[in-house]
Design an enzyme around this catalytic site. Sequence first.
Site, PDB file in Angstrom:
ATOM      1  CG  ASN A   1     -65.636  -6.485  17.094  1.00  0.00           C
ATOM      2  OD1 ASN A   1     -65.843  -5.147  16.022  1.00  0.00           O
ATOM      3  ND2 ASN A   1     -64.159  -6.455  17.111  1.00  0.00           N
TER       4      ASN A   1
ATOM      5  CG  ASP B   1     -60.562  -6.290  11.262  1.00  0.00           C
ATOM      6  OD1 ASP B   1     -60.338  -4.372  10.796  1.00  0.00           O
ATOM      7  OD2 ASP B   1     -61.514  -6.823  11.039  1.00  0.00           O
ATOM      8  N   GLY B   2     -57.758  -4.899  14.817  1.00  0.00           N
ATOM      9  CA  GLY B   2     -57.793  -4.069  16.456  1.00  0.00           C
ATOM     10  C   GLY B   2     -57.017  -3.196  16.871  1.00  0.00           C
TER      11      GLY B   2
ATOM     12  CG  ASP C   1     -69.003 -21.919  28.329  1.00  0.00           C
ATOM     13  OD1 ASP C   1     -69.626 -22.185  29.217  1.00  0.00           O
ATOM     14  OD2 ASP C   1     -68.902 -22.070  26.862  1.00  0.00           O
TER      15      ASP C   1
END
Length: 534
Positions: A377, A298-299, A407
Site C-alpha cells: 500500500n 484488504d489487511g 504533518d
Amino acid sequence: MSSTYKLNHTNSLGNGEDANSLRSNPETGFSNLTSLAQSEKAVEELLIQQTPMQASDDHLIEFSEALRTVAKALRGSAEGKALAQAEAAEWKRRYELERSKNLDLLRQAPSNGVCADESNSMEMDHIAKSPRLHVPGNGKSARYALERICAHEVLQDCEPNSPIGFNNKLKRKASFKLSWGCKGQANDQHKKEIVSFESGNITTADRSSKQISLTWETNPQNVMIFTKPNSTSVQVLSVEMIRWLREQKGLNVYVEPRVKAELLSESSSFDFVQTWEDDKEISLLHPKVDLVITLGGDGTVLWAASMFKGPVPPIVPFSMGSLGFMTPFHSEQYQECLEAVLKGPLSITLRHRLQCHIIRDKARHDYETEENMLVLNEVTIDRGISSFLTNLECYCDNSFVTRVQGDGLILSTTSGSTAYSLAAGGSMVHPQVPGILFTPICPHSLSFRPLILPDHVTVRVQVPFNSRSSAWVSFDGKGRKQLEAGDALVCSMAPWPVSTACQVESTNDFLRSIHDGLHWNLRKTQSSDGPRDT
C-alpha cells in the site's frame, strides 16, 4: 530525405562514476560529512556568542554576514555529501541484488540445461557479476521467452536441505503462464515496446490492454490459507474450506501456526494441515506454495503479501472484512470460485510493491543500511508525537523535488491509492498503472498538490540536519521506525508484484470496488422535468 538518428536509453541514475568513486573510499566521505557538520555547528555557536553590534560598526556587520555565508555553504556541503552517500548506497544495493540473482541462476542452471559446463567457481563468480539473459532450455528463441512468462522458467526446484516441517517429496511448483490481451482480443505477445523507431521516425506502438490472464500448465498441489484473526465467521469458513480442499481436491494445505493450533483444538483430524515453525522456514514458502487464499479484508491481503520477501504466488482474496478494494470474491460461493481458479484460466491484477530501506547517518560505511522492506500500500513518514512540523527534503533520482513542511508525506503504490493517500487528498489510480504516488499529509502550504511519479524512479526522503525534531516512518502501517537528522529513506519499485485473482477482470473489479466501497460519485439523478434549452 530526412536525416537519420538513433535513440539511446539511459539509466535514471545517470553516470555511475561518482557513485563508484564514493564507494571506493566510504570512510573518508563520512569523516568529511561529520567534520562539515561539526564546523557548521561551531560557526553557529560563534554567531550566538557574538555581542550585539552597533549599526555603525561596518566591519563587524560584514564579518557577521561572512560567517552566515560560511555556515550556509557548510550546510550545503553536508547535504551534498549526504546525497552522494545515499547514491553510493543505492548503487551498492543494486549491484549486490543483481549479483545474487545471477548467482542463483547459475546454481540452478544444470537443471534447466543452461550453462552446464560452468563448474569453475572463479568463472561462475565472474559471470554472476555481469547481467545475463536466462534462456529456457527448450530450444526456443529468446524472443519467445519475452512474449510469455512461464512460472517454471523462473521458479526452480526446492532446496534439498529444506526443513522437515515441509513436504520434501514435492519438488516442483505448479507451473503456469501469463498472457496479455490486446485491444480486447486474446494475444500472447505482450507489447513491451511503447515507442518504436523506424526510417527516422518516432511512432507510438499499439499499447497492450494489460488484461493479464493466468493459465495453469500443471495442476496446483499446495495451497496456503491466511485468515483474519478474532473472527468467528472466518474461523467457521476456514474449517469448511480446508476440509473441502483436502477431501474433494486432494490438495496439501498450509496455514499459519495460530490457525493450526485452533484446528487441532477443534479436532485431531486436521493433523494433515502443515505449517512452519520459524523465520527460516517462512523464507521457503514461495518454492512450495502454488496458490494463496485469504479470508478477510484488504489487511489480510497485505499480511499475506508481507510473508513473501520475494516472488508472491497468485492470491485468491475472499471478502470478509470492512472494505474490499482487493477482495472481489464472496465467501458464499467459495466452492464455485475455487473450482474456476484451479481449472483456469483466470484474470489477474498485477499489483506493484515498493521496496524501501533506511540509510542511517551514523553508519560508518555506505553499505551499512537496514534491510529492505516491501510494501503493497504505502510507506508513511510523519512527525509522530512531536508538536513541530515535519521537515523533509525529497529527491527524485538525485534531483531535488521539494521540502515537505507539514504533518508528513505518503509514498504510495497505485494499489494503495484508495487507502491513506486517498484520505490525504491523493488521486484514485487504477492498480495496474505503473507509478509512485507522492502525497503530502496536511502540508502548511496552499500550493502543495499531490504528484504521481513514474515507476522507474528512485525517491529519497531525508531529515535535514537543521530539523527541529525527528520523523517516524511506517511500512503498510507496521514496523514503525524513527528517522533522526541526517537519516534517509530510499524507495523504488520492487521487481516482485503481487498477483490477485479477478472476479471479472481488472478494470471491472476496480470500478466496482470504488462504487461499492466508497459510493464514488453517488448522487440523485436530476429529474427530467423542468426548464430545458430551447
